[in-house]
Design a protein around this motif. Structure first.
Motif, PDB file in Angstrom:
ATOM      1  N   ASP A  27       0.959  -1.381  -0.042  1.00  0.00           N
ATOM      2  CA  ASP A  27       0.049  -0.061   0.140  1.00  0.00           C
ATOM      3  C   ASP A  27       0.889   1.241   0.163  1.00  0.00           C
ATOM      4  OD1 ASP A  27      -2.404  -1.478  -0.164  1.00  0.00           O
ATOM      5  OD2 ASP A  27      -2.898  -1.325   2.168  1.00  0.00           O
ATOM      6  N   GLU A 137      -9.879  -3.296  10.256  1.00  0.00           N
ATOM      7  CA  GLU A 137      -9.662  -2.548   9.174  1.00  0.00           C
ATOM      8  C   GLU A 137      -9.560  -0.982   9.422  1.00  0.00           C
ATOM      9  OE1 GLU A 137      -8.927  -1.757   4.965  1.00  0.00           O
ATOM     10  OE2 GLU A 137      -8.667  -3.613   6.394  1.00  0.00           O
ATOM     11  N   GLN A 138     -10.359  -0.470  10.045  1.00  0.00           N
ATOM     12  CA  GLN A 138     -10.398   0.939  10.348  1.00  0.00           C
ATOM     13  C   GLN A 138      -9.188   1.376  11.078  1.00  0.00           C
ATOM     14  OE1 GLN A 138     -13.699   1.700  12.669  1.00  0.00           O
ATOM     15  NE2 GLN A 138     -15.348   1.459  11.112  1.00  0.00           N
ATOM     16  N   GLN A 141      -6.380   1.359   8.335  1.00  0.00           N
ATOM     17  CA  GLN A 141      -6.406   2.553   7.211  1.00  0.00           C
ATOM     18  C   GLN A 141      -6.070   3.945   7.988  1.00  0.00           C
ATOM     19  OE1 GLN A 141      -7.185   2.587   4.235  1.00  0.00           O
ATOM     20  NE2 GLN A 141      -7.468   0.195   4.141  1.00  0.00           N
ATOM     21  N   GLU A 145      -2.690   6.054   6.649  1.00  0.00           N
ATOM     22  CA  GLU A 145      -2.848   7.503   6.211  1.00  0.00           C
ATOM     23  C   GLU A 145      -1.564   8.266   6.943  1.00  0.00           C
ATOM     24  OE1 GLU A 145      -3.509  11.115   4.843  1.00  0.00           O
ATOM     25  OE2 GLU A 145      -4.278   9.152   3.946  1.00  0.00           O
TER      26      GLU A 145
END
Length: 263
Positions: A27, A137-138, A141, A145
């Motif tokens: 990613d 998953e939150q 992410q 970021e």
């Protein structure tokens, strides 16, 4: 997450060592315009820019910029080590090894506050499993970021890399705080445009400048030793100046990330 096969690729360079898991590494590389593929012995990175290189030495130079972004002031992965350059134009593919003297990399540790969020009451086993998956998953992410907000500016801009290095200094002096401002602003002739872009009023800047320059305000932490009294009736304190410049720097780093450059 599976790694793509190296199909229709001329060059790739192996990542011999990393502390990141495959998904996170993939990613982050994707955000820089690179793909993670299967190498010969290790995972490898490639991109159209790398494929356009003429020699393995050119490939290695491109990859060094990626390594510096990961290992440098952004502090994404201090264990990131490049391996061999793979030439897929030959059959079998040929590996080109490059020997380098490892430079000393300083690391800093930033403490983080851990917040535990519990699932709501009354969930079935299936609902609880889904809740945990969504929560995980939150969290991923959000972490991604945070990583990208530093990695991408550091990759695109030497000035951003230096800003990140200075932002990591605890209890910065007036000189350090003003260096951050100067690096973000760029050339002196860009001040008016810079202030307009980031909403810095003349009053704010003068109050900020008093704090970092004047020993009457900041003592030995000031940028100057004498001869620079405050020019405003309500100058910022040095701590206020630090908060102010961190806010400006965060916005500027985001603009570097969005534009892919500091220009």
């Amino acid at each position: 997450m599976p790694i793509d096969e190296a199909i229709n690729v001329r060059w790739a360079i192996e990542i011999q060592k990393t502390s990141l898991n495959t998904r996170n590494l993939s990613d982050l590389l994707h955000g820089l315009g690179f793909n993670l593929v299967e190498g010969i012995e290790y995972p490898a990175l490639t991109s159209p820019v790398i494929d356009a290189c003429l020699t393995s030495a050119d490939v290695f130079e491109k990859a060094k910029a990626v390594r510096e972004a990961f290992k440098g002031p952004a502090q994404i992965d201090t264990n990131f080590v490049l391996g061999s350059v793979i030439d897929y134009s030959t059959n079998p593919p040929r590996r080109h090894a490059f020997l380098e003297v490892e430079s000393l990399v300083s690391t800093s540790t930033v403490s983080a506050c851990a917040i535990t969020i519990s699932p709501p009451d009354g969930l079935s086993a299936t609902e609880l499993k889904q809740w945990h998956a969504e929560h995980e998953e939150q969290q991923y992410q959000a972490k991604l970021e945070r990583q990208r907000s530093k990695l991408e500016p550091a990759f695109y801009s030497p000035r951003a890399k230096k800003v990140l290095e200075l932002l990591a200094i605890e209890n910065p002096s007036g000189e350090t705080i003003y260096k951050i401002y100067e690096l973000a602003q760029g050339p002196a002739g860009n001040r008016e445009n810079f202030h307009r872009q980031f909403g810095i009023s003349k009053e704010q800047f003068n109050r900020f400048r008093d704090a970092v320059h004047s020993p009457e305000i900041s003592g030995d932490m000031a940028r100057h030793a004498y001869g620079h009294g405050p020019n405003t009736p309500n100058p910022m304190s040095l701590s206020e100046a630090e908060i102010f410049i961190r806010h400006i720097a965060d916005n500027w780093l985001e603009s570097v990330r969005d534009n892919g450059s500091d220009s």
